[in-house]
Write an enzyme that holds these catalytic residues in place. Structure first.
Site, PDB file in Angstrom:
ATOM      1  NE  ARG A 239     -12.839  45.852 136.701  1.00  0.00           N
ATOM      2  CZ  ARG A 239     -11.803  45.217 137.501  1.00  0.00           C
ATOM      3  NH1 ARG A 239     -10.707  46.074 138.092  1.00  0.00           N
ATOM      4  NH2 ARG A 239     -11.844  44.043 137.906  1.00  0.00           N
TER       5      ARG A 239
ATOM      6  CE1 TYR B 180     -13.829  38.255 131.187  1.00  0.00           C
ATOM      7  CE2 TYR B 180     -14.243  39.135 133.489  1.00  0.00           C
ATOM      8  CZ  TYR B 180     -13.955  38.163 132.664  1.00  0.00           C
ATOM      9  OH  TYR B 180     -13.762  36.931 133.067  1.00  0.00           O
ATOM     10  CG  ASP B 181     -17.289  44.291 134.535  1.00  0.00           C
ATOM     11  OD1 ASP B 181     -16.261  43.667 134.320  1.00  0.00           O
ATOM     12  OD2 ASP B 181     -17.418  45.310 135.286  1.00  0.00           O
ATOM     13  CD  GLU B 182     -22.858  46.437 130.884  1.00  0.00           C
ATOM     14  OE1 GLU B 182     -23.485  45.365 131.040  1.00  0.00           O
ATOM     15  OE2 GLU B 182     -23.135  47.560 131.432  1.00  0.00           O
ATOM     16  N   GLY B 183     -19.778  42.626 128.664  1.00  0.00           N
ATOM     17  CA  GLY B 183     -19.567  41.228 127.755  1.00  0.00           C
ATOM     18  C   GLY B 183     -20.034  39.998 128.204  1.00  0.00           C
ATOM     19  CE  LYS B 184     -16.592  35.927 130.730  1.00  0.00           C
ATOM     20  NZ  LYS B 184     -16.478  34.395 130.492  1.00  0.00           N
TER      21      LYS B 184
HETATM   22  O1  LIG Z   1     -10.678  35.364 122.092  1.00  0.00           O
HETATM   23  C1  LIG Z   1     -10.294  34.325 122.808  1.00  0.00           C
HETATM   24  C2  LIG Z   1      -9.553  34.627 124.062  1.00  0.00           C
HETATM   25  C3  LIG Z   1      -9.102  33.857 124.935  1.00  0.00           C
HETATM   26  N1  LIG Z   1      -9.233  32.419 124.431  1.00  0.00           N
HETATM   27  C4  LIG Z   1      -8.707  31.474 125.603  1.00  0.00           C
HETATM   28  O2  LIG Z   1      -9.426  31.360 126.377  1.00  0.00           O
HETATM   29  C5  LIG Z   1      -8.625  30.768 127.507  1.00  0.00           C
HETATM   30  C6  LIG Z   1      -8.924  31.617 128.699  1.00  0.00           C
HETATM   31  O3  LIG Z   1      -8.155  31.006 129.795  1.00  0.00           O
HETATM   32  P1  LIG Z   1      -7.156  31.857 131.014  1.00  0.00           P
HETATM   33  O4  LIG Z   1      -6.117  30.873 131.466  1.00  0.00           O
HETATM   34  O5  LIG Z   1      -6.871  33.152 130.382  1.00  0.00           O
HETATM   35  O6  LIG Z   1      -8.476  32.181 131.840  1.00  0.00           O
HETATM   36  P2  LIG Z   1      -9.152  31.421 132.863  1.00  0.00           P
HETATM   37  O7  LIG Z   1      -9.044  29.940 132.636  1.00  0.00           O
HETATM   38  O8  LIG Z   1      -8.650  31.867 134.303  1.00  0.00           O
HETATM   39  O9  LIG Z   1     -10.662  31.945 133.140  1.00  0.00           O
HETATM   40  C7  LIG Z   1     -11.741  31.410 131.984  1.00  0.00           C
HETATM   41  O10 LIG Z   1     -12.480  30.665 132.804  1.00  0.00           O
HETATM   42  C8  LIG Z   1     -13.283  31.398 133.806  1.00  0.00           C
HETATM   43  C9  LIG Z   1     -14.095  32.386 133.158  1.00  0.00           C
HETATM   44  O11 LIG Z   1     -14.707  33.252 133.794  1.00  0.00           O
HETATM   45  C10 LIG Z   1     -13.107  33.156 132.162  1.00  0.00           C
HETATM   46  O12 LIG Z   1     -13.780  34.108 131.568  1.00  0.00           O
HETATM   47  C11 LIG Z   1     -12.209  32.370 131.464  1.00  0.00           C
HETATM   48  O13 LIG Z   1     -11.670  32.675 130.413  1.00  0.00           O
HETATM   49  C12 LIG Z   1      -7.086  30.728 126.832  1.00  0.00           C
HETATM   50  O14 LIG Z   1      -6.790  29.392 126.916  1.00  0.00           O
HETATM   51  C13 LIG Z   1      -7.204  31.577 126.018  1.00  0.00           C
HETATM   52  O15 LIG Z   1      -6.128  31.420 125.030  1.00  0.00           O
HETATM   53  C14 LIG Z   1      -9.799  32.144 123.308  1.00  0.00           C
HETATM   54  O16 LIG Z   1      -9.777  30.972 122.804  1.00  0.00           O
HETATM   55  N2  LIG Z   1     -10.201  33.145 122.490  1.00  0.00           N
END
Ligand SMILES: O=c1ccn([C@@H]2O[C@H](COP(=O)(O)OP(=O)(O)O[C@H]3OC[C@@H](O)[C@H](O)[C@H]3O)[C@@H](O)[C@H]2O)c(=O)[nH]1
Length: 287
Positions: free
Chosen positions: A259, A262-266
């Site tokens: 994990r 994600y954790d370290e990335g954030k």
């Molecule tokens: O490389 C990427 C990965 C993802 N995304 C987009 O980022 C969005 C993430 O939305 P999701 O519905 O998957 O996730 P969520 O809205 O629940 O969480 C989002 O807001 C809260 C943060 O803590 C999360 O890390 C964040 O992604 C998606 O629209 C996805 O397409 C990118 O634009 N680039």
């Protein structure tokens, strides 16, 4: 004419000098009399008083504009806490602008009485996702212009397509790991694979999105003087040894686990936000 004549400029002392300069007697009240005389001439005083009266009526009767003046609220009650957190400045972690050379003109702060609130230009990365699309609804309803930047990894166009005909809305298919230049006042940075199944799918891409993507967006914020908000996660505490986690708690994170991308990335994204704040004066928030 001889050269001596050119040089000699003396006059006969006895001759009368009609054009001789004689200073006028000083008028001590001239600086008061002049403006009064100006006002009385051609009824200028009347116009001045009428102008003052109109201005007084205008600023007394007109209500002050406020960023929360919109009656329309597209979010159901269950989301109101999220949107409130995302659209009001003080939340989980918030860092005030540094005094050195940072202009907070883009922060959309308090508006002087009688002036209408000017819509902000805002970019929402990951705006087609779950949290992002609700945030976009809220910003559009508030009167702001929104640009959604999303690579549709988990997000869907359907989440924002009800704004397609709105001239204040734009959608860009773009991966935040690539630089992007936009003229905006605020950046909400949400783009990231969020659920374990998605972020474990390609861990290298996940950490790259968090590190390089956040670097790109912070670079943009610095370049255009925009305010920056990072949506972080409680995962930054790893397997916490303290419940509930207070802000001063630094967590218990495994840096080599499945994990960690994600954790370290954030966590790195939070570090970058703070370093841009301290080093470049960017106004940042982390929630
Ligand atoms: O490389 C990427 C990965 C993802 N995304 C987009 O980022 C969005 C993430 O939305 P999701 O519905 O998957 O996730 P969520 O809205 O629940 O969480 C989002 O807001 C809260 C943060 O803590 C999360 O890390 C964040 O992604 C998606 O629209 C996805 O397409 C990118 O634009 N680039």
């Amino acid at each position: 004419m001889g050269s001596s004549e050119l040089i000699f400029r003396g006059h006969d002392e006895t001759q009368p000098t009609p054009d001789a300069y004689s200073p006028k007697p000083a008028k001590p009240w001239l600086f008061v009399i002049r403006p009064v005389r100006y006002l009385l001439r051609e009824k200028r005083l009347v116009f001045f008083l009428v102008g003052m009266a109109i201005a007084t009526v205008f600023f007394t009767i007109l209500p002050s504009s406020s960023p929360h003046a919109h009656k329309y609220d597209p979010l159901p009650d269950s989301f109101s806490h999220i949107s409130h957190e995302l659209t009001t400045p003080v939340r989980y972690k918030y860092y005030e602008p540094l005094q050195v050379g940072f202009q907070s003109a883009n922060s959309g702060g308090k508006i002087p009485l009688g002036l209408k609130r000017k819509g902000l230009r805002i970019v929402v990365t990951g705006g087609a996702g779950f949290v992002g699309s609700h945030l976009v609804d809220r910003l559009i309803a508030r009167g702001d212009s929104v640009i959604v930047v999303d690579n549709f990894f988990t997000g869907r166009k359907e989440n924002v397509m009800h704004h397609f005909k709105n001239p204040r809305f734009e959608l860009i298919r773009h991966d935040v790991v690539e630089p992007l230049l936009l003229e905006v006042d605020q950046i909400y940075h949400l783009a990231c694979p969020a659920s374990p199944v998605h972020y474990k799918h390609n861990p290298v891409k996940t950490i790259k999105t968090n590190v390089v993507g956040t670097l790109n967006m912070l670079g943009l914020a610095k370049r255009v003087g925009a305010r920056f908000l990072l949506t972080s996660t409680s995962e930054v505490y790893g397997d916490p040894l303290q419940h509930p986690q207070v802000e001063t708690y630094w967590g218990n994170v495994n840096p080599i686990g499945v994990r960690s991308c994600y954790d370290e990335g954030k966590r790195t994204a939070e570090t970058l936000a703070m370093d841009y704040h301290r080093g470049a004066g960017v106004e940042v928030g982390v929630i």
